[in-house]
Scaffold this active site. Structure first.
Site, PDB file in Angstrom:
ATOM      1  N   CYS A   1     -24.391  20.971  -7.558  1.00 12.97           N
ATOM      2  CA  CYS A   1     -23.411  21.749  -6.925  1.00 12.97           C
ATOM      3  C   CYS A   1     -24.492  22.926  -6.220  1.00 12.97           C
ATOM      4  O   CYS A   1     -24.073  24.066  -6.205  1.00 12.97           O
ATOM      5  CB  CYS A   1     -22.634  22.651  -7.813  1.00 12.97           C
TER       6      CYS A   1
ATOM      7  N   GLN B   1     -27.202  30.419 -16.178  1.00  9.04           N
ATOM      8  CA  GLN B   1     -28.359  29.880 -16.978  1.00  9.04           C
ATOM      9  C   GLN B   1     -29.406  30.895 -17.510  1.00  9.04           C
ATOM     10  O   GLN B   1     -29.977  30.742 -18.154  1.00  9.04           O
ATOM     11  CB  GLN B   1     -29.285  29.069 -15.844  1.00  9.04           C
TER      12      GLN B   1
ATOM     13  N   HIS C   1     -25.348  28.545  -6.942  1.00  6.65           N
ATOM     14  CA  HIS C   1     -24.471  27.423  -7.043  1.00  6.65           C
ATOM     15  C   HIS C   1     -23.314  27.673  -6.106  1.00  6.65           C
ATOM     16  O   HIS C   1     -22.920  28.948  -5.904  1.00  6.65           O
ATOM     17  CB  HIS C   1     -24.363  27.884  -8.615  1.00  6.65           C
TER      18      HIS C   1
ATOM     19  N   ASP D   1     -24.959  36.165 -11.364  1.00  7.25           N
ATOM     20  CA  ASP D   1     -24.525  34.864 -11.853  1.00  7.25           C
ATOM     21  C   ASP D   1     -25.420  34.484 -13.049  1.00  7.25           C
ATOM     22  O   ASP D   1     -26.733  34.300 -12.710  1.00  7.25           O
ATOM     23  CB  ASP D   1     -24.506  33.702 -10.850  1.00  7.25           C
TER      24      ASP D   1
ATOM     25  N   LYS E   1     -22.336  26.950 -21.904  1.00  2.00           N
ATOM     26  CA  LYS E   1     -23.852  26.938 -21.585  1.00  2.00           C
ATOM     27  C   LYS E   1     -24.850  27.575 -22.545  1.00  2.00           C
ATOM     28  O   LYS E   1     -25.889  27.512 -22.393  1.00  2.00           O
ATOM     29  CB  LYS E   1     -24.170  27.172 -20.232  1.00  2.00           C
TER      30      LYS E   1
END
Lengths: 408, 147
Positions: A365, A204, A124, A201, A227
């Site tokens: 993104c 998700q 991202h 990261d 999220k």
């Protein structure tokens, strides 16, 4: 057929009851942000209605209550990530700020000219740009792990990129635009063999599988509250104590200091050193409710159910002439990125919206990913545990209708 | 209820865009790019004595941006630069909902088909891209970007 009962959970999400353009909402944009269960809304509301106070300041009742609730949330996040210590949990305003914090605080302290940073092609923008900025500031070199046609990182290429110069590896656990689940444990182990520090990261990832930072042995891990069913405006950075202790503050201000004089300021201890200013108190309290809600769910059942949704959606979309999936990794989360011959994703997004279907269209993104697959944008349906096969049918019907409108 | 966005005229221009080519001998050229959706086009004009003799465009984008650029090139032909400026201003007001074609005189003609787009705020930039690019070309700006 799994025994997971999505309908039982749907009842907890008031937002699912709205109509859009006269049709029941079909919310398939969970990778952008998830809906919020009632308990989260109630927790935020309760703080604002009867519990307003700043934290770590006053000695009055409300302040002590808010401080206790705020710090309890930190414990809940610690448990959620299986982090050893609560002060390794830093509240930020989102995964983006968490990653920027590592780049600026850790990066500028420990990386020097010529050091190499490895990221992947599917990052991202929030896990690309902070490292590019650091490279410009500190003279480091950015290396990118390539991906294959399925949208998986090419592990052998990663191994080739690793060298004595590698100081930091920053990789996404689950890709937001492709759905790919990366083998982060192996990524971390290989980086550590070379003495590099690893940043994950997990924006998700944390809803895909249980997160155990001790098993992963990652040095840093970032995710966003909104999220994982929580409020917007709050995120988390997990960092190993040894790094956080050695890092300089990211921002200066109140709460992050022990004492201030004009000649010398002493910084506060962890985690407050990294939490300058009034934090997002209501949001942190809401995040706790979100994580507690998630912990009431049987994750094995949820994972199987989401896999079932993914398989059903894959088959349903591919049965439509002219539909191509972008991202066909062997290990994949319930994200369906696709393009339709003859229809631009934005037109598709507007047309399915008329049927009440919320999908994301654009580059998500991840412009390098779009460039790799030679598409300007994709349509993306990202499925949560509260979605159903019936909703996928509505999406498929709307795509067929779009094809009729465009004679595509 | 919102007005239907994908009217027949728009769909037809998307399928068969007019003046969809690079213009040899163009005097005014500009590139337009919307980084958010990836729409990317070039507008070409041949201007002689202040009159737009020919206009064309090429590139890729959604149906709205393509149809809008197509209809724009068709309506620019034969206009003076000053008239093109007026049309640009009127189209801009149209897509943000400030100009209601039924309520006051204008020069938009068929372009009035975009009168409902203000009800789709996320798509206004799609309809405007070609026009901003044209405007940039008139002012000899090389590259414009809308977000």
């Amino acid at each position: 057929m799994s025994s997971f009962d999505a309908h039982r959970y749907r009842a907890e999400f008031p937002n699912l009851r709205i109509n859009v353009h006269g049709k029941p909402l079909v919310y398939l944009d969970n990778a952008a942000t998830t809906l919020k269960p009632r308990c989260v809304v109630d927790a935020v509301n309760a703080y604002y209605v009867t519990g307003v106070s700043n934290v770590h300041r006053g000695v009055h009742f409300l302040s002590e209550q808010a401080t206790a609730a705020f710090e309890y949330s930190r414990q809940v996040v610690r448990q959620f990530l299986h982090a050893p210590k609560a002060h390794e949990i830093i509240f930020t305003k989102g995964a983006t700020e968490s990653l920027n914090l590592v780049a600026q605080s850790f990066g500028r302290q420990f990386l020097k000219k010529g050091d190499e940073i490895i990221i992947s092609y599917m990052e991202h923008h929030s896990n690309i740009v902070p490292w590019q900025m650091l490279c410009e500031q500190a003279g480091c070199v950015l290396k990118v792990i390539p991906i294959n046609e399925r949208g998986e990182i090419i592990f052998e290429e990663y191994l080739k990129l690793l060298s004595r110069k590698t100081r930091l590896v920053a990789v996404v656990w689950v890709s937001n635009s492709l759905g790919t689940v990366n083998p982060i444990k192996a990524v971390i182990d290989q980086a550590h063999r070379r003495g590099a520090v690893v940043v994950i990261d997990a924006a998700q990832g944390v809803t895909h599988a249980p997160t155990n930072v001790q098993e992963l042995d990652c040095d840093f891990l970032a995710f966003s509250g909104h999220k994982v069913l929580g409020p917007t405006g709050v995120g988390v950075l997990y960092g190993k104590e040894k790094w956080l202790e050695a890092m300089p503050p990211y921002q200066g201000g109140g709460d992050m200091i022990k004492s201030v004089t004009f000649s010398k300021t002493l910084y506060n201890a962890l985690p407050y050193k990294f939490e300058a200013g009034t934090p997002p108190i209501a949001e942190v309290i809401g995040l706790r409710s979100a994580l507690e809600f998630l912990q009431t769910i049987n994750w094995e059942g949820m994972k199987a159910y989401k896999q079932e949704l993914l398989d059903y959606g894959t088959q349903k979309l591919l049965s439509i002439d002219g539909v191509r999936l972008i991202g066909t990794a062997r290990d994949k989360t319930s994200i369906l990125s696709f393009v339709v011959d003859g229809i631009h994703p934005h037109d598709l997004g507007t047309i399915v919206d008329q049927d009440g279907v919320a999908i994301r269209t654009g580059h998500h993104c991840t412009q390098p990913v779009m460039e790799f697959f030679k598409v300007p944008a994709t349509a993306r349906a990202s499925l949560a545990f509260y979605n159903t096969k019936e909703e996928i049918d509505v999406l498929a019907g709307a795509v067929v209708r779009a094809k009729e409108v465009f004679h595509a | 209820m919102r007005e239907e966005l994908y009217q027949q005229t728009i769909l037809e221009h998307n399928r068969n865009p007019r003046n969809f080519k690079k213009l040899e001998g163009a005097t005014h050229v500009a590139e337009g790019y919307n980084p958010l959706c990836g729409d990317h086009l070039w507008v070409y004009m041949k201007i002689n004595g202040g009159v737009i003799e020919e206009a064309s465009f090429e590139g890729s984008g959604c149906a709205i941006s393509k149809a809008s650029a197509s209809m724009m090139t068709a309506s620019l032909k034969g206009r003076t630069m000053a008239e093109a400026q007026v049309l640009f201003d009127e189209f801009h007001q149209l897509v943000i909902g400030e100009l209601k074609p039924d309520e006051r005189p204008h020069h938009l003609g068929k372009l009035a088909v975009f009168s409902g787009i203000w009800q789709y705020p996320a798509r206004v930039k799609c309809a405007s891209l070609g026009w901003h690019t044209m405007h940039g070309a008139l002012e000899k700006t090389k590259s414009v970007s809308t977000e």
